[in-house]
Scaffold this motif. Structure first.
Motif: not given
Length: 900
Positions: A723-735, A740-753
């Protein structure tokens, strides 16, 4: 000239005299033959290799050494080894050779060595216990008064048990006092089992020597005094020492079109009795006892003397051997089919009371004796199973089955053996065929259900997803009305496993929990471990860390009870669960243990899967070259399962994409085609993410967006593994996509910039490339500069170019190019940080002390230490100083600490 087995044997360090028949007077008059024997082409231009062997023998006072001595057939490997043995008159040696048989003799070289041993090996070789034999080999080499020379000749024909023993001893060389010489042909097929063994033999105690072809000058020397044109001779033979010696010995004014013609031409000069002896010797193998040759050929010893006089055989009054494998091959291939069968039949009769069972099966197959093939092949196959030589066993079971009637009561036992050994060696088509016949041939519902469950598991591994579902459902439906049983618990366990790998985690948890009490009531510990493993993996996939504890318990219980196949499976799943949480360093310890067990017990499917997971862990901690080596080790395997090949190609494609190698597309495309039949998200989602990353690195944003939309469509977002990797790559793809689950901290921080914060976590986990990649997404100049430096140290050109463009878009002009000058200038390719850590390792600092001194996390230090050891090509920290000194590296603690 190549020495015979008998000539190589020693007894308590004293070489026996070699008796040989005198040359006939007519052959003594042939000047070319006399000249060649005097010069010995196989030892011309071999002084460097001989000196290297002497040096390695001298180094054995500090610990064991292993040398892989390779060369083409006829290069003179055996002659070189023989020369070393003849020099060392006071050194004990153990010599054994592998033979070119239909099925290799299990531990054939060890049996040869045991005949001259006065130590524990003599008693252990008669045992069917492989562990006893391995331990006995160590006992021979552990503490001798002076180093022992151990020679494994022609391991390109070795059985799997012999290759296992070589790896087993190689891993313990530092505690031994021996020089182990392993000779093999250099011309091996890409899927030859020896390639895998050779790839695993690395480290400071292992050397590689090649016996090269002769130069033109050497051929001129050898041809001097003959009427042969040395330039033409060199061109036609390619400098092969055996070809040169054979063609010179032929003594004809012209050069025969092939060496085979030369050998057959010399054989044609023999009398009828001598030719019968030569044909019999060819069928019997590289070497054979004199009395057996005489019985098979129905001749007297004088016929063998004539072969010796013609230079076609050599040896003593007990054993005779061909001068080279090519000689034997040429003679055997020239035999008419019916004559070959007749000779095999005579060999079988001659050896029935004394031959090795596998050798007897070889001759039964050659003779086409159906009754004996069934009996001997079946027994030989069981012997191979006992010794862990499963590939040979599968072949022998197949031979027996092809000659036994369909209604024979013995067929079921042979089918079970064939099914089991084919599954172990990833020959899934053979395993499934045997399993299907077992199901169809049984009228017992319990047995049918048992084999349907087993077949379902094999079909899943083979990528036959729908067949697996049907068989597992049928098995459970067949067994449930019969009441609780071990078979029912096992069938439910296999069904739960299929549900888990298909990401039906809730169903897998329910099925496993239903089966677990049944298995416990029947004390079926192997089934209990399997269920704990599946339950733990399903819980871990669902984000429950309690699953990790269950996986650890499964590993511990499997280890305690010696359930090897379950230990390897649990180690793999535990490694994957830890890796999904990016705890790569923690995963490696379990993976290494699993690989060792899988290798020792020939669990090929599990071994390849474990090597793939280990490669993924090595990729995560930045050891890309080691990860590539892992991928190639799997791809070099024969009959590798599609799932294992897929994962190896995915790993290879990812690294190629990160390095800018255009071949990434071929690797990832093939991997995707292999993954499709499985329909497993655990196989397909990581591959989609790898394809998305590759598209991003090539600047193909449309492909990136397409891959991520397809990824989102194939997941419900609840799988925490991805889920974390999918969320980050979706952001980079503009999607826009919400997990639907809690993400690891590093992915949360990346999504927050917060890319700096994410990089800090990645670094703490030892994931340096991911840290650099995160910094490369920042809009801060300092972050981008640091990302560029790190990416250049990885030689990650595509991503480094993207970061460079970002800096230029910000107006930055002074941008560093390529790896740091210090890294480029370093003979081992060490970065500045790795140079610091290498200095502290050489000074004897522990990892925890290094972490405190350099203000780094222990896991980051672990990663750097692994990288240092890899780049210096050493296996332990004790050898860092010596390796650095050999490369001229200046490791000073004062300088390293001062640079902090």
């Amino acid at each position: 000239m190549a020495g015979s087995e008998a000539q190589h044997r020693h007894n308590n360090g004293n070489r026996p005299a070699v008796a040989s028949s005198p040359l006939p007077s007519s052959l003594n008059a042939r000047q070319p033959l006399t000249y060649v024997e005097a010069v010995t082409p196989q030892l011309v231009e071999r002084s460097a290799q001989l000196a290297a062997l002497r040096s390695l023998l001298h180094d054995c006072t500090l610990g064991g050494r292993l040398v892989l001595l390779s060369g083409e057939a006829g290069a003179g490997k055996s002659a070189l080894v023989q020369s070393l043995l003849e020099e060392q008159t006071t050194t004990r040696s153990l010599v054994g050779r592998c033979d070119d048989l239909f099925a290799a003799r299990p531990l054939g070289p060890i049996a040869d060595m045991a005949r001259t041993s006065v130590g524990p090996l003599r008693n252990a070789i008669g045992s069917d216990n492989l562990t006893d034999t391995f331990d006995a080999m160590l006992g021979e080499l552990a503490a001798p008064p002076c180093p022992v020379i151990v020679v494994f000749e022609d391991v390109h024909w070795a059985d799997e048990a012999t290759l296992d023993l070589i790896r087993f001893v190689a891993r313990r060389l530092e505690a031994l006092r021996c020089l182990m010489i392993v000779t093999h042909r250099i011309e091996l097929a890409s899927d030859h089992p020896l390639r895998r063994t050779a790839g695993a033999l690395v480290g400071p105690c292992v050397s590689r020597l090649t016996v090269p072809p002769l130069s033109l000058d050497a051929v001129r020397t050898l041809a001097a005094g003959s009427n042969v044109d040395p330039v033409e001779l060199h061109a036609r033979t390619g400098g092969n020492a055996f070809f040169v010696s054979e063609l010179l010995a032929e003594g004809s004014p012209g050069i025969p079109p092939t060496v085979r013609d030369a050998i057959l031409g010399r054989a044609a000069l023999l009398g009828r009795a001598a030719r019968n002896a030569l044909d019999a010797a060819a069928v019997l193998g590289r070497s054979a006892e004199v009395d057996i040759i005489c019985r098979v050929a129905e001749c007297g010893p004088e016929a063998i003397d004539e072969c010796v006089g013609a230079g076609l055989l050599e040896g003593n009054h007990r054993v005779q051997a061909f001068r080279h494998d090519l000689s034997r091959d040429s003679i055997e291939l020239a035999l008419a089919p019916l004559r070959r069968r007749a000779l095999h039949a005579r060999a079988l009769d001659a050896l029935m009371d004394q031959g090795d069972i596998v050798q007897l099966a070889h001759h039964a197959i050659g003779a086409g004796d159906a009754e004996r093939i069934v009996d001997l092949s079946g027994r030989a196959a069981k012997r191979c199973v006992d010794l862990g030589a499963y590939r040979e066993a599968a072949r022998l079971f197949g031979s027996a089955l092809s000659h036994i009637p369909a209604n024979s009561p013995d067929r079921t036992q042979l089918l079970e053996g064939r099914a089991f050994t084919c599954e172990r060696t990833e020959q899934f088509d053979g395993a499934i065929a045997a399993g299907e016949e077992l199901v169809a041939g049984s009228t017992d519902e319990q047995i049918k259900g048992r084999w349907e469950a087993w077949l379902g598991g094999v079909c899943r591994c083979a990528g036959r997803r729908e067949d697996a579902w049907a068989l597992l459902a049928s098995s459970v439906a067949r067994l449930e009305p019969l009441g609780e049983s071990v078979d029912l618990a096992r069938a439910l366990g296999l069904l739960a496993q299929h549900q888990m790998v298909s990401s039906r985690n809730a169903a897998a948890i329910l099925t496993a929990r239903r089966a677990l009490p049944i298995a416990e009531r029947f004390d079926a510990e192997d089934v209990v471990v399997h269920l704990l493993d599946t339950l733990g993996a399903a819980l871990a996939c669902a984000g429950d860390d309690g699953g990790i504890a269950l996986l650890v318990e499964a590993v511990d219980r499997a280890r305690k009870c010696g359930i090897h196949h379950e230990l390897t499976r649990s180690s793999e799943n535990l490694g994957e669960a830890l890796l999904a949480r990016h705890h790569a360093i923690d995963a490696l310890a379990y993976l290494d243990e699993g690989i060792e067990v899988a290798t020792n017990f020939e669990l090929r499917f599990s071994r390849n899967a474990l090597v793939n997971v280990r490669g993924a862990a090595l990729l995560l901690v930045g050891r890309w070259d080691d990860a590539v080596a892992s991928a190639h080790a799997v791809l070099a395997e024969p009959d590798v399962a599609a799932s294992n090949r897929c994962l190896a190609l995915k790993l290879l494609g990812t690294i190629r994409a990160r390095r800018g190698d255009p071949e990434w597309a071929a690797a990832l495309d093939e991997a995707w085609l292999l993954a499709l039949p499985y329909g497993e998200p655990q196989l397909q989602l990581p591959l989609r993410l790898a394809r998305a990353e590759a598209a991003s690195l090539t600047g193909d944003h449309a492909a990136l967006e397409r891959e991520m939309r397809q990824t989102v469509a194939s997941t419900d977002g609840g799988d925490v593994w991805f889920a974390g990797a999918i969320a980050v790559w979706c952001r980079r793809a503009g999607i826009d996509w919400e997990p639907q689950t809690k993400l690891a901290d590093q992915f949360v921080l990346m999504l927050a910039g917060d890319f700096r914060g994410a990089a800090t976590i990645w670094d703490a986990l030892g994931c340096s490339y991911e840290a650099a990649d995160a910094l490369g997404q920042s809009s801060d100049e300092a972050d981008l500069r640091e990302a560029l430096v790190r990416l250049n140290e990885f030689n990650a050109r595509p991503r480094a170019l993207q970061v460079t463009r970002s800096l230029r878009a910000m107006g930055v002009r002074e941008i560093p190019r390529g790896p740091r000058a210090a890294t480029r200038a370093n003979a081992a390719g060490l970065t500045a940080r790795e140079q610091e850590i290498a200095a502290l390792l050489a000074a004897g600092f522990a990892n925890t002390e290094i972490a405190a001194r350099l203000v780094l996390s222990p896991k980051t230090v672990d990663h750097h230490v692994s990288s240092v050891l890899s780049k210096l090509a050493v296996t332990t920290r004790r050898h860092v100083a010596r390796a650095a000194d050999a490369l001229g590296l200046d490791l000073k603690v004062e300088g390293a600490v001062g640079a902090i």
